[in-house]
Design a protein around this motif. Structure first.
Motif, PDB file in Angstrom:
ATOM      1  N   ALA A  81      25.193  46.181  34.412  1.00 39.12           N
ATOM      2  CA  ALA A  81      24.488  45.484  35.651  1.00 39.12           C
ATOM      3  C   ALA A  81      25.392  44.245  35.924  1.00 39.12           C
ATOM      4  O   ALA A  81      25.342  44.095  37.100  1.00 39.12           O
ATOM      5  CB  ALA A  81      23.281  45.049  34.826  1.00 39.12           C
ATOM      6  N   GLU A  82      26.221  43.536  35.253  1.00 42.14           N
ATOM      7  CA  GLU A  82      26.899  42.506  35.622  1.00 42.14           C
ATOM      8  C   GLU A  82      27.958  43.105  36.485  1.00 42.14           C
ATOM      9  O   GLU A  82      28.304  42.575  37.680  1.00 42.14           O
ATOM     10  CB  GLU A  82      27.621  42.025  34.391  1.00 42.14           C
ATOM     11  CG  GLU A  82      28.273  40.603  34.733  1.00 42.14           C
ATOM     12  CD  GLU A  82      29.067  40.150  33.602  1.00 42.14           C
ATOM     13  OE1 GLU A  82      29.862  39.185  33.780  1.00 42.14           O
ATOM     14  OE2 GLU A  82      28.893  40.478  32.225  1.00 42.14           O
ATOM     15  N   LEU A  83      28.563  44.219  36.254  1.00 36.44           N
ATOM     16  CA  LEU A  83      29.842  44.714  37.318  1.00 36.44           C
ATOM     17  C   LEU A  83      29.059  45.045  38.444  1.00 36.44           C
ATOM     18  O   LEU A  83      29.642  44.938  39.461  1.00 36.44           O
ATOM     19  CB  LEU A  83      30.498  45.910  36.439  1.00 36.44           C
ATOM     20  CG  LEU A  83      31.338  45.473  35.398  1.00 36.44           C
ATOM     21  CD1 LEU A  83      31.925  46.646  34.575  1.00 36.44           C
ATOM     22  CD2 LEU A  83      32.464  44.496  35.959  1.00 36.44           C
ATOM     23  N   VAL A  84      27.932  45.745  38.382  1.00 37.85           N
ATOM     24  CA  VAL A  84      27.073  46.040  39.702  1.00 37.85           C
ATOM     25  C   VAL A  84      26.808  44.822  40.451  1.00 37.85           C
ATOM     26  O   VAL A  84      27.144  44.924  41.796  1.00 37.85           O
ATOM     27  CB  VAL A  84      25.758  47.041  39.394  1.00 37.85           C
ATOM     28  CG1 VAL A  84      25.081  47.343  40.479  1.00 37.85           C
ATOM     29  CG2 VAL A  84      26.333  48.189  38.549  1.00 37.85           C
ATOM     30  N   GLU A  85      26.358  43.833  40.012  1.00 40.36           N
ATOM     31  CA  GLU A  85      25.939  42.610  40.748  1.00 40.36           C
ATOM     32  C   GLU A  85      27.294  42.127  41.280  1.00 40.36           C
ATOM     33  O   GLU A  85      27.145  41.492  42.347  1.00 40.36           O
ATOM     34  CB  GLU A  85      25.381  41.666  39.886  1.00 40.36           C
ATOM     35  CG  GLU A  85      23.812  42.289  39.342  1.00 40.36           C
ATOM     36  CD  GLU A  85      22.814  42.172  40.606  1.00 40.36           C
ATOM     37  OE1 GLU A  85      23.274  41.566  41.743  1.00 40.36           O
ATOM     38  OE2 GLU A  85      22.095  43.170  40.446  1.00 40.36           O
ATOM     39  N   GLN A  86      28.506  42.027  40.582  1.00 40.65           N
ATOM     40  CA  GLN A  86      29.651  41.541  41.055  1.00 40.65           C
ATOM     41  C   GLN A  86      30.041  42.331  42.302  1.00 40.65           C
ATOM     42  O   GLN A  86      30.420  41.944  43.415  1.00 40.65           O
ATOM     43  CB  GLN A  86      30.718  41.555  39.878  1.00 40.65           C
ATOM     44  CG  GLN A  86      30.538  40.668  39.124  1.00 40.65           C
ATOM     45  CD  GLN A  86      31.728  40.748  37.892  1.00 40.65           C
ATOM     46  OE1 GLN A  86      32.522  41.366  37.981  1.00 40.65           O
ATOM     47  NE2 GLN A  86      31.408  39.746  36.919  1.00 40.65           N
ATOM     48  N   PHE A  87      30.055  43.562  42.352  1.00 34.95           N
ATOM     49  CA  PHE A  87      30.452  44.591  43.185  1.00 34.95           C
ATOM     50  C   PHE A  87      29.418  44.270  44.750  1.00 34.95           C
ATOM     51  O   PHE A  87      29.903  44.207  45.743  1.00 34.95           O
ATOM     52  CB  PHE A  87      30.309  46.072  42.994  1.00 34.95           C
ATOM     53  CG  PHE A  87      30.183  47.101  44.145  1.00 34.95           C
ATOM     54  CD1 PHE A  87      31.691  47.396  44.503  1.00 34.95           C
ATOM     55  CD2 PHE A  87      29.264  47.523  44.764  1.00 34.95           C
ATOM     56  CE1 PHE A  87      31.747  48.146  45.430  1.00 34.95           C
ATOM     57  CE2 PHE A  87      29.556  48.549  45.709  1.00 34.95           C
ATOM     58  CZ  PHE A  87      30.795  48.756  46.093  1.00 34.95           C
ATOM     59  N   ARG A  88      28.107  44.133  44.404  1.00 29.69           N
ATOM     60  CA  ARG A  88      27.170  43.996  45.514  1.00 29.69           C
ATOM     61  C   ARG A  88      27.389  42.739  46.024  1.00 29.69           C
ATOM     62  O   ARG A  88      27.251  42.517  47.357  1.00 29.69           O
ATOM     63  CB  ARG A  88      25.737  43.844  44.810  1.00 29.69           C
ATOM     64  CG  ARG A  88      25.123  45.460  44.519  1.00 29.69           C
ATOM     65  CD  ARG A  88      23.748  45.309  43.846  1.00 29.69           C
ATOM     66  NE  ARG A  88      23.394  46.659  43.547  1.00 29.69           N
ATOM     67  CZ  ARG A  88      22.307  46.869  42.945  1.00 29.69           C
ATOM     68  NH1 ARG A  88      21.439  46.174  42.502  1.00 29.69           N
ATOM     69  NH2 ARG A  88      21.984  48.320  42.644  1.00 29.69           N
ATOM     70  N   SER A  89      27.595  41.427  45.288  1.00 34.61           N
ATOM     71  CA  SER A  89      28.070  40.227  45.910  1.00 34.61           C
ATOM     72  C   SER A  89      29.372  40.220  46.802  1.00 34.61           C
ATOM     73  O   SER A  89      29.455  39.517  47.667  1.00 34.61           O
ATOM     74  CB  SER A  89      28.006  39.136  44.844  1.00 34.61           C
ATOM     75  OG  SER A  89      28.983  39.449  43.861  1.00 34.61           O
ATOM     76  N   ALA A  90      30.115  40.908  46.352  1.00 34.33           N
ATOM     77  CA  ALA A  90      31.429  41.134  46.918  1.00 34.33           C
ATOM     78  C   ALA A  90      31.342  42.102  48.182  1.00 34.33           C
ATOM     79  O   ALA A  90      32.472  41.978  49.279  1.00 34.33           O
ATOM     80  CB  ALA A  90      32.617  41.463  46.212  1.00 34.33           C
TER      81      ALA A  90
END
Length: 489
Positions: free
Chosen positions: A326-335
């Motif tokens: 979930a953390e990596l997915v959120e980082q991808f979405r924010s970027a």
């Protein structure tokens, strides 16, 4: 068992436009009341739209031929024909539309995304719409334009945030079944999973999708096993998770070798080097599996990989793995930048754009290319002299005659427009006005000189090309005696 199809070829045919009608109004004491032929209806178009209830391209595998409805023909008493119904085809989210040669037309991502892939043909105008001050009662109408006909390739690429990769029977389907509500087939033999599985994972305020890729083995990127067919389903993934079987009994298998083999296939497929990786050492509920996980953990950590020891059977370690995904997915979405709404850009046509081009061919002929000239030719009734004369007038007003002269065309040369060929006669219409006569006739065509045969035209063109540039054209009577200007001296 449900068949999964993620690549099909569709044969599309948009509807043809209806023909215009040739009709003259008649009633008592009005034997000739004027033209009243209606216009033909437009043909239906073919569009693709993303539907959340569609998950496979199976329907198109069995029914690959798609045809929209034709437009209806016009009728007398100024009755226009009905338009053909548009055909809307529902496709899964993540469908890529390509031409037969691989050119991408659209990437359909997002519910409701629509593209028109085949446009219906225009309806032909009836003789009532073609009437003007000089041509008060046209004896012809326009034909309906054929609709687009083309083949497109539909390729489905799953829209998932996390992709699970690993050898067969590594436990990918088991992980999806405990992380989400998905219920894939699970068994104790290789290649149990024959289709990509997609599950939705919810953890606190995080929601993301997870997909597994079945059948990854050495050589998958070159067609071995099932990997080549399903590697495309991880192209959109933001995170890749290596699911490693720590309890495998196959000789020569160990977690490090498995990761190296899968990474080699991903590198061979290409385009996935920038995706962050996680490692899930699965089946630690088996004693030998936990021991092997403890042994290889330092080697994998030395590569900079984030490692999680999990068990799909006992759910041990799944919470930590889920939070990391979930953390990596959120980082991808924010970027990822937010896509701006599509803007329609209107570019006016240049003032010097004639709307057509003329190409001189090696055989001495000329080809006219352009939307309007080609459409006019398709809609012309060539068995009607008045319609042919009307086409010639339109082409002359567009400037085709003048441009052919500038391109070096000579009377009798072959001119192609669309799928039609003509003998160019520039003097036939230049400077002449249409004179009404019997309906369906044109006086100018009746005065046209006898046309040469194809062989005669070809011979004349060859003779003109072979004639030296300084050789003058013969004039006068070829049998006359030569004359002299030297006073007999």
């Amino acid at each position: 068992m449900t068949t999964f199809v993620d690549r099909v070829v569709l044969h599309l045919q948009a509807g043809d436009g209806g023909h215009g009608c040739v009709s003259v109004h008649r009633e008592k004491f009005k034997p000739f009341g004027g033209p009243d032929g209606g216009n033909g209806g437009h043909g239906g178009s073919v569009s693709l739209v993303v539907d959340p209830q569609v998950h496979t391209l199976l329907d198109f595998h069995f029914r690959p031929h798609v045809k929209a409805e034709n437009g209806k023909g016009g009728a007398g008493s100024n009755r226009d024909g009905g338009n053909g119904r548009d055909l809307v085809i529902k496709v899964p989210n993540g469908t890529v539309v390509q031409t037969a040669d691989g050119t991408v037309l659209a990437d359909l991502v997002g519910v409701g995304t629509t593209i028109e892939v085949a446009r219906g043909g225009r309806g032909g105008r009836g003789n009532a719409s073609l009437a003007n001050a000089r041509r008060k009662a046209p004896g012809f109408a326009e034909l309906g334009e054929p609709g687009d006909r083309l083949d497109v390739v539909l390729e489905l690429k799953s829209v998932a945030d996390v992709g699970l990769v690993g050898f067969p029977s590594a436990g990918k389907s088991s992980l999806i079944s405990v992380l989400s509500a998905a219920k894939p087939k699970i068994a104790d033999y290789p290649f149990t999973t024959l289709v990509p599985n997609l599950g939705v994972v919810r953890m606190d305020n995080h929601t993301f999708t997870v997909a597994d890729v079945p059948g990854l083995i050495p050589g998958a990127a070159t067609g071995k096993g099932l990997g080549l067919e399903f590697l495309r389903h991880i192209e959109r993934c933001a995170v890749l998770v290596h699911v490693i079987d720590t309890a495998t009994l196959e000789p020569g298998r160990d977690p490090v070798a498995d990761i190296d083999a899968i990474e080699a296939e991903l590198a061979e497929y290409g385009g996935l080097d920038d995706r962050p990786r996680l490692v899930a050492l699965n089946k630690i509920d088996v004693p030998d599996g936990r021991d092997l996980a403890d042994i290889v953990r330092p080697d994998l950590a030395a590569r900079g990989l984030k490692i999680f020891e999990v068990s799909a059977a006992t759910r041990e370690g799944l919470k930590e793995l889920t939070y990391a995904m979930a953390e990596l997915v959120e980082q991808f979405r924010s970027a990822t930048p937010v896509e701006e709404p599509t803007r329609i850009v209107i570019r006016p046509r240049a003032v010097d754009d004639a709307g057509f081009t003329i190409e001189a061919q090696a055989d001495g002929s000329f080809t006219v290319r352009g939307d309007r000239p080609e459409r006019w030719v398709r809609q012309t009734m060539f068995d009607n002299d008045e319609a042919v004369g009307y086409l010639a007038d339109r082409l002359a007003r567009l400037g085709v005659e003048d441009q052919l002269k500038k391109a070096g065309a000579e009377p009798g040369d072959l001119v192609r427009i669309g799928d039609r060929e003509f003998d160019w006669q520039p003097t036939l219409f230049a400077g002449e006005e249409f004179v009404p006569g019997n309906r369906g006739t044109d006086r100018r065509l009746e005065e046209q000189p006898t046309r040469q045969s194809a062989a005669e035209r070809l011979a004349a063109r060859k003779a003109r090309r072979q004639r030296p540039a300084d050789e003058a054209e013969p004039t006068g009577d070829p049998d006359a005696e030569p004359t002299s200007d030297d006073d007999g001296e």
